[in-house]
Enzyme design. Structure first.
Site, mmCIF file in Angstrom:
data_model
loop_
_atom_site.group_PDB
_atom_site.id
_atom_site.type_symbol
_atom_site.label_atom_id
_atom_site.label_comp_id
_atom_site.label_asym_id
_atom_site.label_seq_id
_atom_site.Cartn_x
_atom_site.Cartn_y
_atom_site.Cartn_z
ATOM 1 N N GLY A 144 15.452 17.421 -0.415
ATOM 2 C CA GLY A 144 15.596 15.986 -0.650
ATOM 3 C C GLY A 144 14.275 15.278 -0.854
ATOM 4 C CG HIS A 171 -7.347 -9.853 5.981
ATOM 5 N ND1 HIS A 171 -8.310 -10.759 6.365
ATOM 6 C CD2 HIS A 171 -7.719 -9.402 4.759
ATOM 7 C CE1 HIS A 171 -9.217 -10.872 5.398
ATOM 8 N NE2 HIS A 171 -8.879 -10.063 4.419
#
Length: 536
Positions: A267, A384
């Protein structure tokens, strides 16, 4: 103790670590003007600068010896030859066959699988061309404007990530939607945004029995029929990527619109297969095949280059160095490109579902760390948010910085600032800063990074980068002596969920669970019953 940790190669690396551990990386640069040239490589259009790691020539030689001791070269050959290296499921591992472009045969049980792969690619081309050109229309004669991919895990993460990454190559008149979560809010939000007359649903489930996918698929089917469409119209608005023709037909999908893939496609390695149908719908088959070609170019490099010059191998070995010899428990992926904002989530599954194992191929418990936690966010947003931890936190967190030299937009000033931030962060993490009178402003540095560069984020370069990480994960799994291609840990929770689901739907039935689980089930039932009573 395991054979791995007691092996000569491992012991030599442990002694080497002790001799190098107190050396600043910046000092290695000062000692060697040729360091960048020696500790950088380029292949398949991908340039990797790994010079900002605490390594020298001896480190690479010792790590390569560990890889050879573990049988990396032999296992690599076995994978490309179609041998059943997924031993717990008795399957070959052949995502490389999905992008084989040279015409070479790859045999599984005596059958050349490449002819089947090419047949599915040709079928995908016919279908995607028809949708994109407006020849395939909905049941009222209107062209398709929205595609909703319904899958989960690799059937969602890969196509979603690539469609986002290659948005500059996408057909903007075709809006892509992805539903994976069993949380009804995921499906509800998408259904509010699309028109049943112009929407195509792609149901991606190998067995067509995946619980989350089938629940979402049936919800979409019921919504479509409530719009006034007849049952026969389902065939114009639903297609499947599956191997279960009977279940697909019972759903109402024309078996002629079922796109096949095979049990040797895992998968998390499946976007290269028909699972990539949404990608091909969005960017077209020419671009999809360029994606395959880029991955194939990295496959050839991985298969042929010596270990010491092999980009996937080098990244794997440096990761082993950090995880096993410097106790790094996580690894940051920091793409400095907004189009790659889904890449960290994709790599989380690729790496952690593959190498989040604690049992060796022989069934023994490991006594060493295996797969690290993979996480990340695009720059400069991450600067940040969590970069403070990278610079001054107590944990060592290696990082991959991924950059594209040329943007797709014309905002050159933005791109220059973006790359300046990227390069500055890797320099700061390495060098640190020392303020004698202000400890809170001191940074130790010596934080390792790799910088991965492509000239431009296009289908070929993206394919090469993804294959780079696939093979890195494979090499690490070989060295750790684990099976990178099963995911039995995922199955346990799914099995228990089926049991609890049955209990939740029955008012007076709760099975034998721990007291916490029983309490949570009972709490949900009580709240549900209270809502029902107040509604009456």
């Amino acid at each position: 103790m395991s054979n791995l940790t007691q092996s000569p190669a491992w012991q030599a690396l442990a002694a080497h670590r002790d001799s190098l551990a107190s050396t600043p990386i910046r000092e290695l640069f000062a000692q060697d003007r040729e360091r960048v040239e020696r500790f950088s490589r380029e292949a398949a259009g991908v340039y990797v600068d790994y010079s900002k790691n605490l390594i020298n020539d001896d480190t690479i030689a010792l790590l390569a010896a560990l890889a050879r001791q573990a049988g990396v070269e032999e296992r690599r050959r076995a994978m490309f030859a179609g041998e059943r290296i997924n031993v717990t499921e008795d399957r070959p591992v052949l995502h490389v066959a999905l992008r084989e472009r040279s015409g070479a045969a790859i045999l599984v049980d005596g059958e050349n699988v490449i002819s089947n792969v090419l047949g599915v690619l040709a079928k995908m081309r016919r279908f995607t061309d028809a949708v994109r050109e407006g020849a395939w229309r909905g049941h009222t004669g209107r062209a398709i404007t929205d595609v909703v991919n319904i899958g989960i895990g690799g059937s969602d993460l890969g196509p979603r990530m690539v469609c986002e990454a290659l948005k500059p190559y996408g057909r903007r008149a075709l809006t892509m939607h992805f539903v994976s979560n069993v949380d009804g809010a995921d499906m509800a939000e998408v259904l509010q945004a699309v028109d049943p007359e112009t929407t195509l649903f792609v149901i991606a489930s190998k067995t067509f029995t995946t619980r989350e996918t089938l629940l979402n698929a049936h919800t979409a089917r019921a919504w479509f029929l409530r719009s006034g469409a007849a049952e026969a119209a389902i065939a114009k608005h639903f297609v499947a990527v599956s191997t279960n023709e009977g279940a697909v037909a019972a759903f109402g999908i024309d078996p002629g619109n079922m796109f096949e893939f095979w049990d040797w496609v895992g998968g998390r390695y499946s976007l290269w297969s028909a699972i990539g149908l949404p990608i091909a719908l969005y960017i077209g088959m020419d671009a999809f095949e360029a994606l395959l070609a880029g991955a194939h170019a990295m496959d050839r490099h991985f298969a042929e280059a010596p270990l010491e010059q092999n980009l996937p191998v080098l990244l794997a070995l440096i990761g082993i160095w950090h995880t096993n010899f410097f106790c790094a428990a996580s690894h940051l992926i920091a793409p400095y490109d907004r189009y790659l904002h889904r890449l960290p989530a994709y790599l989380q599954q690729l790496d952690m579902e593959s190498n989040g194992k604690s049992v060796t191929l022989s069934g023994e418990r490991v006594d060493y760390a295996t797969g690290p936690v993979i996480w990340g966010e695009p720059g400069t947003n991450g600067q940040h948010a969590f970069f403070q931890l990278l610079h001054q936190g107590s944990a060592l967190i290696p990082a991959d910085f991924i950059v594209c030299m040329q943007p797709h937009h014309g905002l050159d000033a933005h791109h220059e600032v973006l790359l300046a931030n990227c390069f500055a962060q890797t320099e700061a993490l390495m060098n640190g800063s020392h303020a004698k009178d202000a400890p809170h402003r001191s940074f130790d540095g010596n934080r390792p990074t790799n910088t991965i560069c492509v000239d431009k984020l296009d289908p070929a370069s993206l394919g090469a980068v993804l294959a780079l990480y696939e093979h890195k994960v494979f090499v690490q799994g070989v060295i750790w002596n684990i099976n990178s291609f099963d995911q039995w840990g995922v199955e346990l929770g799914k099995r228990l969920a089926v049991t609890i689901e049955g209990e939740i739907t029955q008012p007076d039935t709760t099975g034998a669970h721990d007291r916490s689980t029983t309490s949570l089930i009972d709490r949900f039932k009580a709240r549900r019953n209270a809502r029902a009573e107040s509604a009456n």
